[in-house]
Design a protein around this motif. Sequence first.
Motif, PDB file in Angstrom:
ATOM      1  N   LYS A  61       0.979  -1.209  -0.513  1.00  0.00           N
ATOM      2  CA  LYS A  61      -0.036  -0.295   0.351  1.00  0.00           C
ATOM      3  C   LYS A  61       1.243   1.773  -0.221  1.00  0.00           C
ATOM      4  O   LYS A  61       1.563   1.294   0.793  1.00  0.00           O
ATOM      5  N   ALA A  62       0.858   2.405  -1.224  1.00  0.00           N
ATOM      6  CA  ALA A  62       1.550   3.247  -1.256  1.00  0.00           C
ATOM      7  C   ALA A  62       0.584   4.755  -1.161  1.00  0.00           C
ATOM      8  O   ALA A  62      -0.298   4.599  -1.704  1.00  0.00           O
ATOM      9  N   ASN A  63       1.532   5.139   0.237  1.00  0.00           N
ATOM     10  CA  ASN A  63       0.287   6.978   0.203  1.00  0.00           C
ATOM     11  C   ASN A  63       1.007   7.647  -0.099  1.00  0.00           C
ATOM     12  O   ASN A  63       2.062   8.037  -0.426  1.00  0.00           O
ATOM     13  N   PHE A  64      -0.328   8.599  -0.929  1.00  0.00           N
ATOM     14  CA  PHE A  64       0.903   9.757  -1.426  1.00  0.00           C
ATOM     15  C   PHE A  64      -0.175  10.910  -0.970  1.00  0.00           C
ATOM     16  O   PHE A  64      -1.376  10.972  -0.272  1.00  0.00           O
ATOM     17  N   GLU A  65       0.533  12.545  -1.187  1.00  0.00           N
ATOM     18  CA  GLU A  65       0.120  12.906  -0.409  1.00  0.00           C
ATOM     19  C   GLU A  65      -0.474  14.428  -2.120  1.00  0.00           C
ATOM     20  O   GLU A  65      -1.471  14.662  -1.574  1.00  0.00           O
ATOM     21  N   ILE A  66       0.421  14.884  -2.861  1.00  0.00           N
ATOM     22  CA  ILE A  66      -0.359  15.418  -3.967  1.00  0.00           C
ATOM     23  C   ILE A  66      -1.050  14.184  -4.845  1.00  0.00           C
ATOM     24  O   ILE A  66      -1.861  14.430  -5.329  1.00  0.00           O
ATOM     25  N   ASP A  67      -0.084  13.626  -5.321  1.00  0.00           N
ATOM     26  CA  ASP A  67      -0.439  13.198  -6.621  1.00  0.00           C
ATOM     27  C   ASP A  67       0.545  11.766  -6.932  1.00  0.00           C
ATOM     28  O   ASP A  67       1.262  11.565  -5.597  1.00  0.00           O
ATOM     29  N   LEU A  68       0.274  10.874  -7.185  1.00  0.00           N
ATOM     30  CA  LEU A  68       0.856   8.676  -7.444  1.00  0.00           C
ATOM     31  C   LEU A  68       2.681   9.295  -7.012  1.00  0.00           C
ATOM     32  O   LEU A  68       3.098   8.856  -6.447  1.00  0.00           O
ATOM     33  N   TYR A  69       2.802  10.245  -7.512  1.00  0.00           N
ATOM     34  CA  TYR A  69       4.631  10.511  -7.436  1.00  0.00           C
ATOM     35  C   TYR A  69       4.499  10.431  -6.758  1.00  0.00           C
ATOM     36  O   TYR A  69       6.118  10.383  -5.260  1.00  0.00           O
ATOM     37  N   ASP A  70       4.336  11.523  -5.304  1.00  0.00           N
ATOM     38  CA  ASP A  70       4.569  11.883  -4.338  1.00  0.00           C
ATOM     39  C   ASP A  70       4.350  10.745  -2.612  1.00  0.00           C
ATOM     40  O   ASP A  70       3.195  11.039  -1.869  1.00  0.00           O
ATOM     41  N   ILE A  71       5.081   9.741  -3.052  1.00  0.00           N
ATOM     42  CA  ILE A  71       4.373   8.665  -1.855  1.00  0.00           C
ATOM     43  C   ILE A  71       5.126   9.208  -0.529  1.00  0.00           C
ATOM     44  O   ILE A  71       6.222   9.276  -0.545  1.00  0.00           O
ATOM     45  N   THR A  72       4.275   8.958   0.225  1.00  0.00           N
ATOM     46  CA  THR A  72       5.119   9.562   1.965  1.00  0.00           C
ATOM     47  C   THR A  72       4.992   8.373   2.334  1.00  0.00           C
ATOM     48  O   THR A  72       6.007   8.195   3.634  1.00  0.00           O
ATOM     49  N   SER A  73       4.647   6.839   2.163  1.00  0.00           N
ATOM     50  CA  SER A  73       4.478   5.664   3.476  1.00  0.00           C
ATOM     51  C   SER A  73       4.368   4.609   2.369  1.00  0.00           C
ATOM     52  O   SER A  73       4.100   4.686   2.029  1.00  0.00           O
ATOM     53  N   LEU A  74       4.997   3.354   2.573  1.00  0.00           N
ATOM     54  CA  LEU A  74       4.786   2.317   1.670  1.00  0.00           C
ATOM     55  C   LEU A  74       4.720   1.222   2.935  1.00  0.00           C
ATOM     56  O   LEU A  74       5.657   1.029   4.128  1.00  0.00           O
ATOM     57  N   GLU A  75       3.652   0.507   2.637  1.00  0.00           N
ATOM     58  CA  GLU A  75       3.005  -0.810   3.953  1.00  0.00           C
ATOM     59  C   GLU A  75       3.432  -2.024   2.840  1.00  0.00           C
ATOM     60  O   GLU A  75       2.395  -2.488   2.230  1.00  0.00           O
ATOM     61  N   ALA A  76       4.012  -2.964   2.695  1.00  0.00           N
ATOM     62  CA  ALA A  76       4.321  -3.737   2.563  1.00  0.00           C
ATOM     63  C   ALA A  76       3.695  -4.980   3.001  1.00  0.00           C
ATOM     64  O   ALA A  76       4.318  -4.823   4.583  1.00  0.00           O
ATOM     65  N   LYS A  77       3.068  -6.430   2.780  1.00  0.00           N
ATOM     66  CA  LYS A  77       2.875  -6.944   2.857  1.00  0.00           C
ATOM     67  C   LYS A  77       2.830  -8.813   2.921  1.00  0.00           C
ATOM     68  O   LYS A  77       3.047  -8.605   0.922  1.00  0.00           O
ATOM     69  N   GLY A  78       3.227  -9.850   3.058  1.00  0.00           N
ATOM     70  CA  GLY A  78       3.585 -10.574   2.729  1.00  0.00           C
ATOM     71  C   GLY A  78       5.362 -11.229   2.194  1.00  0.00           C
ATOM     72  O   GLY A  78       5.640 -10.314   0.909  1.00  0.00           O
ATOM     73  N   SER A  79       6.459 -11.848   2.859  1.00  0.00           N
ATOM     74  CA  SER A  79       7.256 -12.020   2.343  1.00  0.00           C
ATOM     75  C   SER A  79       7.879 -10.344   2.065  1.00  0.00           C
ATOM     76  O   SER A  79       8.565 -10.949   0.564  1.00  0.00           O
ATOM     77  N   SER A  80       8.138 -10.097   2.698  1.00  0.00           N
ATOM     78  CA  SER A  80       8.807  -8.077   2.229  1.00  0.00           C
ATOM     79  C   SER A  80      10.206  -8.293   2.232  1.00  0.00           C
ATOM     80  O   SER A  80      10.557  -9.126   3.185  1.00  0.00           O
ATOM     81  N   ASN A  81      10.757  -7.930   1.367  1.00  0.00           N
ATOM     82  CA  ASN A  81      12.127  -7.853   1.599  1.00  0.00           C
ATOM     83  C   ASN A  81      12.870  -6.000   1.056  1.00  0.00           C
ATOM     84  O   ASN A  81      12.349  -5.580   0.262  1.00  0.00           O
ATOM     85  N   LEU A  82      13.665  -5.814   1.813  1.00  0.00           N
ATOM     86  CA  LEU A  82      14.115  -4.239   1.485  1.00  0.00           C
ATOM     87  C   LEU A  82      15.709  -4.748   1.137  1.00  0.00           C
ATOM     88  O   LEU A  82      16.014  -5.004   2.225  1.00  0.00           O
ATOM     89  N   ASN A  83      16.489  -4.105   0.169  1.00  0.00           N
ATOM     90  CA  ASN A  83      17.547  -3.645  -0.218  1.00  0.00           C
ATOM     91  C   ASN A  83      18.392  -3.179  -0.423  1.00  0.00           C
ATOM     92  O   ASN A  83      17.924  -1.914  -1.435  1.00  0.00           O
ATOM     93  N   ALA A  84      19.020  -1.740   0.548  1.00  0.00           N
ATOM     94  CA  ALA A  84      19.531  -0.331   0.111  1.00  0.00           C
ATOM     95  C   ALA A  84      20.940  -0.770   0.468  1.00  0.00           C
ATOM     96  O   ALA A  84      21.392  -0.147   1.323  1.00  0.00           O
ATOM     97  N   ILE A  85      21.392  -1.255  -0.565  1.00  0.00           N
ATOM     98  CA  ILE A  85      22.667  -1.263  -0.701  1.00  0.00           C
ATOM     99  C   ILE A  85      23.902  -0.074  -0.244  1.00  0.00           C
ATOM    100  O   ILE A  85      24.878  -0.268   0.226  1.00  0.00           O
ATOM    101  N   LYS A  86      23.275   0.936  -1.135  1.00  0.00           N
ATOM    102  CA  LYS A  86      23.824   2.263  -0.775  1.00  0.00           C
ATOM    103  C   LYS A  86      24.125   2.424   0.663  1.00  0.00           C
ATOM    104  O   LYS A  86      25.397   2.771   1.085  1.00  0.00           O
ATOM    105  N   TYR A  87      23.123   2.432   1.251  1.00  0.00           N
ATOM    106  CA  TYR A  87      23.579   2.857   2.376  1.00  0.00           C
ATOM    107  C   TYR A  87      23.604   1.335   3.954  1.00  0.00           C
ATOM    108  O   TYR A  87      23.761   1.656   4.972  1.00  0.00           O
ATOM    109  N   GLY A  88      23.881   0.217   2.803  1.00  0.00           N
ATOM    110  CA  GLY A  88      24.092  -0.462   3.748  1.00  0.00           C
ATOM    111  C   GLY A  88      22.859  -1.215   5.005  1.00  0.00           C
ATOM    112  O   GLY A  88      22.998  -1.651   5.743  1.00  0.00           O
ATOM    113  N   VAL A  89      21.967  -1.231   4.480  1.00  0.00           N
ATOM    114  CA  VAL A  89      20.463  -1.991   4.684  1.00  0.00           C
ATOM    115  C   VAL A  89      19.907  -1.960   4.432  1.00  0.00           C
ATOM    116  O   VAL A  89      19.391  -2.405   3.058  1.00  0.00           O
TER     117      VAL A  89
END
Lengths: 149, 257
Positions: free
Chosen positions: B66-94
Motif C-alpha cells: 500500500k503506497a500512501n501519497f500526499e499530492i499525486d501518485l509520485y509523491d509517496i509518503t509511506s509504504l506498507e509492504a505485506k507478505g514476504s517483504s524484502n528491503l535492500n538498500a545496499i548503498k546505505y548498508g541496510v
Amino acid sequence: MNFLLSINKRQLIIWITFIIILILVFFAFSFISNEKSIPKITDITTNKSDIVKPKFSISGQKSEIFITAKNGNFISAEKILLEDNVKFKSKEFQLVSDNVIFDRKNLVATSENESKFSSKKTFIVSAGFEIIENGNIINFKGQTILKIK
Amino acid sequence: MNFAKLIIIYMFLVSYPVSGTARGIGETEITTDDGIEVFQNEKYYLLKKNVTITSDDFEITADRVKANFEIDLYDITSLEAKGSSNLNAIKYGVTGKGDEININIKLEEIIVSGKNSFLNMQETKMSSDGSIKVNNALGTFELRGANSNLQNIDLDIYGEYISGVFSEFDDKKQIKKLNVEDKNLLTIKTENLEMNAQKAVYNDQTNIIELFSKVKIVKGQEIITGDYGYFDTIKNSYKVKSDNTSKVKVTIKNSNE
C-alpha cells in the motif's frame, strides 16, 4: 593507378543492383502504407458505428473526467463500446486505451486492452483498467508497470 | 569491417526505442503481476501480487504494497509492504526481511515485523519474532517480541524488549543509550562476559550497564548472582549487590570437573 580503375567492376555492379532493389522496396512499402491510410469511399459509407466521435463525462469529487473516442457502439441501453483511441482526460491525468465499455448509468468504464495512464511525474502501463465510483477508484488490471520520475 | 560497424549502428538505432522503456536514472519503477488500485480521494494505491519497487537507492519486494501519497501518485509518503517483504538498500548498508515492512518516508522510519524478521544496518544486526522499529531522523531503535536480538561488534543482546538510541561515529552506528527488558531474563554478551537480569540500562555518558532484578554475571569460571549489578564497559569491571532479603552469591566452577 587511377582509383576508379582499381574498383572491381563486378562488385560495383552487385552493390549498385542491391541499392536499387533497396530503394524500390522502400518506395513500394511507402506506397502500400499510403494506400491503406487513405479511407476509401466504400469504407466511409459503410461505417456502422452507432456514434461517431462520442463524448461523455464523469463528474468526480475533485474534477470532471472527459471521455472521447473515435467510434461508439451500443451494447445495451446503458452500455457503449467505445473504440479506437479512447481517452479519459481530467485535470490530474490522462488515460488512453482501445475498446472500452462505458456504462452511462453507473458511470463505470472497463477495458481489457493495453492502457496507458499519465499524470504529473507518473506513467502507468497496464493490461486493462476499470474506473468506478465516479472516477475515484482506478483499477489497473493485470501485469502493470508504474514509473515515477 | 565497415559492414560490421553498420550492423552495430543499426542495432543501436533499433534498440533505442526499446531501451526507452527501461528505468532511467532517478526514476522509480514499480511492477506488479495483478495490477494497481488507485484511490484518489483517500490518497493511496494498492500494488497487488509480486510487487517490485526499484529505485537508484533501494529495492523492495513483497506480495502486496500500500503506497500512501500526499499530492499525486509520485509523491509517496509511506509504504506498507505485506507478505514476504524484502528491503535492500545496499548503498546505505541496510537490508531487511519480514512478513511486513512499513516505511514512513517523511518520518524516516522503518518497521519490520513478523516471525524471523531482521533489519541489518551496517554492522548492527537486529532480529525478532515481533517487530523492529528504527527511526533514522531521531536515531532511535525498538525491538519488541520473542527472540529479539541486537548485535554489533561489542555487544550481543537478547530480550523481549530492546530499545535505545544510536549515534553516528565515523559513519558507523554506535549505541548511545540502551534499555533491555525481559521478565524471563535478558542476556547481554560481551567479549568475555555474560550478563542476565530482568532489566538492563546503558548510557554512553557513564559507559556503565546497570542490571536490575535476578542479576547473574558469568565471567569465565566465576558466577555471581544478586539483585543489582553494574558493568563498567571501559574498565571491564563489574559489581553485584543484593537487597536486604537475599545475599550475593559467588560460585566458582572447578575447571577440572
